[in-house]
Design a protein around this motif. Structure first.
Motif, PDB file in Angstrom:
ATOM      1  N   GLY A   4       0.842  -1.209   0.000  1.00  0.00           N
ATOM      2  CA  GLY A   4       0.000   0.000   0.000  1.00  0.00           C
ATOM      3  C   GLY A   4       0.869   1.249   0.000  1.00  0.00           C
ATOM      4  N   ILE A   5       1.954   1.204   0.757  1.00  0.00           N
ATOM      5  CA  ILE A   5       2.889   2.338   0.807  1.00  0.00           C
ATOM      6  C   ILE A   5       3.591   2.500  -0.546  1.00  0.00           C
ATOM      7  CG2 ILE A   5       5.027   3.185   1.861  1.00  0.00           C
ATOM      8  CD1 ILE A   5       4.062   1.848   4.508  1.00  0.00           C
ATOM      9  N   ALA A   6       4.006   1.377  -1.136  1.00  0.00           N
ATOM     10  CA  ALA A   6       4.681   1.428  -2.444  1.00  0.00           C
ATOM     11  C   ALA A   6       3.775   2.078  -3.491  1.00  0.00           C
ATOM     12  CB  ALA A   6       5.081   0.018  -2.873  1.00  0.00           C
ATOM     13  N   LYS A   7       2.496   1.685  -3.506  1.00  0.00           N
ATOM     14  CA  LYS A   7       1.556   2.245  -4.496  1.00  0.00           C
ATOM     15  C   LYS A   7       1.395   3.747  -4.295  1.00  0.00           C
ATOM     16  CE  LYS A   7      -1.732  -0.792  -3.589  1.00  0.00           C
ATOM     17  NZ  LYS A   7      -3.066  -1.461  -3.594  1.00  0.00           N
ATOM     18  N   SER A   8       1.285   4.179  -3.039  1.00  0.00           N
ATOM     19  CA  SER A   8       1.098   5.614  -2.762  1.00  0.00           C
ATOM     20  C   SER A   8       2.305   6.433  -3.200  1.00  0.00           C
ATOM     21  CB  SER A   8       0.849   5.838  -1.270  1.00  0.00           C
ATOM     22  OG  SER A   8      -0.382   5.266  -0.899  1.00  0.00           O
ATOM     23  N   LEU A   9       3.512   5.924  -2.915  1.00  0.00           N
ATOM     24  CA  LEU A   9       4.721   6.680  -3.296  1.00  0.00           C
ATOM     25  C   LEU A   9       4.911   6.675  -4.813  1.00  0.00           C
ATOM     26  CD1 LEU A   9       7.316   5.610  -0.551  1.00  0.00           C
ATOM     27  CD2 LEU A   9       5.536   7.374  -0.474  1.00  0.00           C
ATOM     28  N   HIS A  10       4.591   5.546  -5.448  1.00  0.00           N
ATOM     29  CA  HIS A  10       4.685   5.463  -6.911  1.00  0.00           C
ATOM     30  C   HIS A  10       3.754   6.484  -7.565  1.00  0.00           C
ATOM     31  CE1 HIS A  10       4.776   3.851 -10.987  1.00  0.00           C
ATOM     32  NE2 HIS A  10       3.446   3.774 -10.950  1.00  0.00           N
ATOM     33  N   GLU A  11       2.566   6.601  -7.006  1.00  0.00           N
ATOM     34  CA  GLU A  11       1.540   7.511  -7.572  1.00  0.00           C
ATOM     35  C   GLU A  11       2.032   8.959  -7.637  1.00  0.00           C
ATOM     36  OE1 GLU A  11      -2.189   5.340  -5.868  1.00  0.00           O
ATOM     37  OE2 GLU A  11      -2.450   7.529  -5.602  1.00  0.00           O
ATOM     38  N   VAL A  12       2.918   9.344  -6.701  1.00  0.00           N
ATOM     39  CA  VAL A  12       3.396  10.741  -6.681  1.00  0.00           C
ATOM     40  C   VAL A  12       4.815  10.848  -7.243  1.00  0.00           C
ATOM     41  CG1 VAL A  12       1.846  11.578  -4.881  1.00  0.00           C
ATOM     42  CG2 VAL A  12       4.017  10.472  -4.225  1.00  0.00           C
ATOM     43  N   GLY A  13       5.224   9.816  -8.025  1.00  0.00           N
ATOM     44  CA  GLY A  13       6.450   9.936  -8.813  1.00  0.00           C
ATOM     45  C   GLY A  13       7.718   9.425  -8.184  1.00  0.00           C
ATOM     46  N   ALA A  14       7.619   8.751  -7.043  1.00  0.00           N
ATOM     47  CA  ALA A  14       8.843   8.249  -6.395  1.00  0.00           C
ATOM     48  C   ALA A  14       9.446   7.092  -7.189  1.00  0.00           C
ATOM     49  CB  ALA A  14       8.531   7.765  -4.977  1.00  0.00           C
ATOM     50  N   ARG A  15      10.759   6.942  -7.102  1.00  0.00           N
ATOM     51  CA  ARG A  15      11.437   5.752  -7.598  1.00  0.00           C
ATOM     52  C   ARG A  15      11.546   4.789  -6.437  1.00  0.00           C
ATOM     53  NH1 ARG A  15      17.330   4.374  -9.911  1.00  0.00           N
ATOM     54  NH2 ARG A  15      16.760   2.412 -10.944  1.00  0.00           N
ATOM     55  N   LEU A  16      11.267   3.515  -6.684  1.00  0.00           N
ATOM     56  CA  LEU A  16      11.197   2.547  -5.584  1.00  0.00           C
ATOM     57  C   LEU A  16      12.287   1.496  -5.659  1.00  0.00           C
ATOM     58  CD1 LEU A  16       7.327   2.015  -5.492  1.00  0.00           C
ATOM     59  CD2 LEU A  16       8.707   3.646  -4.178  1.00  0.00           C
ATOM     60  N   ILE A  17      12.765   1.139  -4.455  1.00  0.00           N
ATOM     61  CA  ILE A  17      13.686   0.012  -4.294  1.00  0.00           C
ATOM     62  C   ILE A  17      13.004  -0.940  -3.319  1.00  0.00           C
ATOM     63  CG2 ILE A  17      15.887  -0.697  -3.276  1.00  0.00           C
ATOM     64  CD1 ILE A  17      17.042   2.006  -4.156  1.00  0.00           C
ATOM     65  N   PHE A  18      12.961  -2.229  -3.672  1.00  0.00           N
ATOM     66  CA  PHE A  18      12.314  -3.198  -2.781  1.00  0.00           C
ATOM     67  C   PHE A  18      13.365  -4.128  -2.188  1.00  0.00           C
ATOM     68  CE2 PHE A  18       7.859  -2.415  -3.675  1.00  0.00           C
ATOM     69  CZ  PHE A  18       7.862  -1.815  -4.930  1.00  0.00           C
ATOM     70  N   THR A  19      13.264  -4.391  -0.883  1.00  0.00           N
ATOM     71  CA  THR A  19      14.094  -5.462  -0.305  1.00  0.00           C
ATOM     72  C   THR A  19      13.151  -6.559   0.168  1.00  0.00           C
ATOM     73  OG1 THR A  19      14.130  -4.730   2.018  1.00  0.00           O
ATOM     74  CG2 THR A  19      15.769  -3.736   0.508  1.00  0.00           C
ATOM     75  N   TYR A  20      13.676  -7.786   0.145  1.00  0.00           N
ATOM     76  CA  TYR A  20      12.859  -8.934   0.547  1.00  0.00           C
ATOM     77  C   TYR A  20      13.713  -9.877   1.394  1.00  0.00           C
ATOM     78  CZ  TYR A  20      15.297 -10.524  -3.647  1.00  0.00           C
ATOM     79  OH  TYR A  20      16.260 -10.778  -4.591  1.00  0.00           O
ATOM     80  N   ALA A  21      13.055 -10.582   2.293  1.00  0.00           N
ATOM     81  CA  ALA A  21      13.767 -11.360   3.321  1.00  0.00           C
ATOM     82  C   ALA A  21      14.566 -12.509   2.714  1.00  0.00           C
ATOM     83  CB  ALA A  21      12.777 -11.908   4.336  1.00  0.00           C
ATOM     84  N   ASN A  22      13.970 -13.209   1.766  1.00  0.00           N
ATOM     85  CA  ASN A  22      14.641 -14.360   1.141  1.00  0.00           C
ATOM     86  C   ASN A  22      13.977 -14.662  -0.191  1.00  0.00           C
ATOM     87  OD1 ASN A  22      12.297 -16.174   1.540  1.00  0.00           O
ATOM     88  ND2 ASN A  22      12.756 -15.774   3.692  1.00  0.00           N
ATOM     89  N   GLU A  23      14.555 -15.627  -0.944  1.00  0.00           N
ATOM     90  CA  GLU A  23      14.104 -15.859  -2.328  1.00  0.00           C
ATOM     91  C   GLU A  23      12.625 -16.219  -2.427  1.00  0.00           C
ATOM     92  OE1 GLU A  23      16.740 -17.354  -1.006  1.00  0.00           O
ATOM     93  OE2 GLU A  23      15.653 -19.114  -0.257  1.00  0.00           O
ATOM     94  N   ARG A  24      12.017 -16.669  -1.306  1.00  0.00           N
ATOM     95  CA  ARG A  24      10.579 -16.995  -1.358  1.00  0.00           C
ATOM     96  C   ARG A  24       9.769 -15.751  -1.767  1.00  0.00           C
ATOM     97  NH1 ARG A  24       6.223 -17.579   2.634  1.00  0.00           N
ATOM     98  NH2 ARG A  24       7.570 -17.086   4.396  1.00  0.00           N
ATOM     99  N   PHE A  25      10.249 -14.568  -1.392  1.00  0.00           N
ATOM    100  CA  PHE A  25       9.486 -13.343  -1.655  1.00  0.00           C
ATOM    101  C   PHE A  25       9.920 -12.619  -2.927  1.00  0.00           C
ATOM    102  CE2 PHE A  25       7.016 -13.539   2.087  1.00  0.00           C
ATOM    103  CZ  PHE A  25       7.810 -14.009   3.122  1.00  0.00           C
ATOM    104  N   GLU A  26      11.033 -13.098  -3.545  1.00  0.00           N
ATOM    105  CA  GLU A  26      11.573 -12.358  -4.692  1.00  0.00           C
ATOM    106  C   GLU A  26      10.570 -12.255  -5.840  1.00  0.00           C
ATOM    107  OE1 GLU A  26      15.311 -13.787  -6.186  1.00  0.00           O
ATOM    108  OE2 GLU A  26      15.498 -12.112  -7.609  1.00  0.00           O
TER     109      GLU A  26
END
Ligand SMILES: CCCCCCc1ccc(Oc2ccc(Oc3cccc(O)n3)cc2)c(O)c1
Length: 257
Positions: free
Chosen positions: A24-46
């Motif tokens: 939900g946070i990613a969508k809100s920041l994307h909507e206002v033009g932010a560039r996003l970097i995602f981190t994930y705990a392990n390959e299950r979430f990649e």
């Protein structure tokens, strides 16, 4: 006053699936033009994270694994981010975990290992992330973490996660104190219950949702989008004078005795 996040980069930690508050946070920041970097705990979430990010039109996201229980891993993740993008403008820390057996029954029965695990992942990880991210936020920045009412007062079954959230809340304030001189603000969103993968781990979730709909001032539960827009506020210039704060996005439930 610039309300857009064009030209700014934010690290979103903790997207598990489309119901995640981190999403939900990613969508809100994307909507206002932010560039996003995602981190994930392990390959299950990649794959789930990359598949979700691919739905964001025009977003050129980056992805890094990050096991927040390992200091070298956190240092390595932010060293890679520094190499690839240089400067970041904020972080959404949406990471927590406690053993299922420690999220029901009596708190007095919490094991030492269960207590330490919950604090390691749900509270200390914010300190480790803030320490490694600080050098990358040379233009100032914002850090937002997610907390819950159970860290301020007893909520049946929340148990060790409540104690970990109390530690997270205090850690957030001490980090706000340390990082303010670099114009890095640190705040928390105390979200009302939302049906996420994480929520499945907490006993008797349904009765809490019903209580909110019957008793909360707004007589309804909150949405992932409402958490996202408050994160946008806390990470943008709109909240330049706000740090060390907990904003309750909970339909007003926390004001009730
Ligand atoms: C009895 C309180 C009901 C309202 C709880 C609202 C809430 C929902 C989800 C929350 O986030 C987590 C994250 C991890 C977590 O630990 C888990 C989650 C799933 C499985 C498991 O073994 N542990 C428990 C809650 C959270 O901190 C707070």
């Amino acid at each position: 006053m610039n309300f857009s996040l064009e030209g700014r980069t934010y690290v979103i930690m903790g997207v598990a699936n489309k119901r995640s508050l981190a999403w939900g946070i990613a969508k809100s920041l994307h909507e206002v033009g932010a560039r996003l970097i995602f981190t994930y705990a392990n390959e299950r979430f990649e794959k789930p994270v990359k598949d979700l990010a691919a739905t964001l039109e025009g977003q050129d996201a980056l992805f890094y694994p990050c096991d927040v229980t390992n200091d070298d891993a956190v240092a390595k993740t932010f060293a890679s981010i520094k190499e690839d993008v240089g400067t970041i403008h904020g972080i959404a820390h949406c990471i927590a975990f406690a053993q299922k057996e420690d999220l029901k029954g009596e708190f007095v029965d919490t094991s030492r290992d269960g207590y330490l695990l919950a604090h390691n992942i749900s509270a200390y990880s914010l300190v480790a992330v803030a320490r490694e991210a600080q050098p990358l936020m040379s233009e100032g920045g914002g850090i937002v973490t997610l907390t819950y009412l159970g860290g301020e007062r007893v909520v049946q079954n929340y148990n060790v996660m409540g104690v970990a959230k109390a530690s997270l809340d205090a850690s957030m304030k001490y980090l706000a104190n340390d990082l303010g001189k670099d114009n890095i603000r640190v705040n928390a969103i105390s979200a009302g219950p939302i049906r996420t993968l994480s929520a499945k781990g907490v006993g008797d979730f349904n009765s809490i949702l019903k209580q909110i709909e019957e008793k909360a001032p707004l007589r309804r539960t909150v949405t992932q989008e409402e958490v996202g827009s408050t994160a946008y506020y806390l990470l943008s210039d709109l909240s330049q004078g706000v740090t060390g704060e907990i904003i309750h996005v909970d339909s007003g439930y926390s004001i009730l005795g």
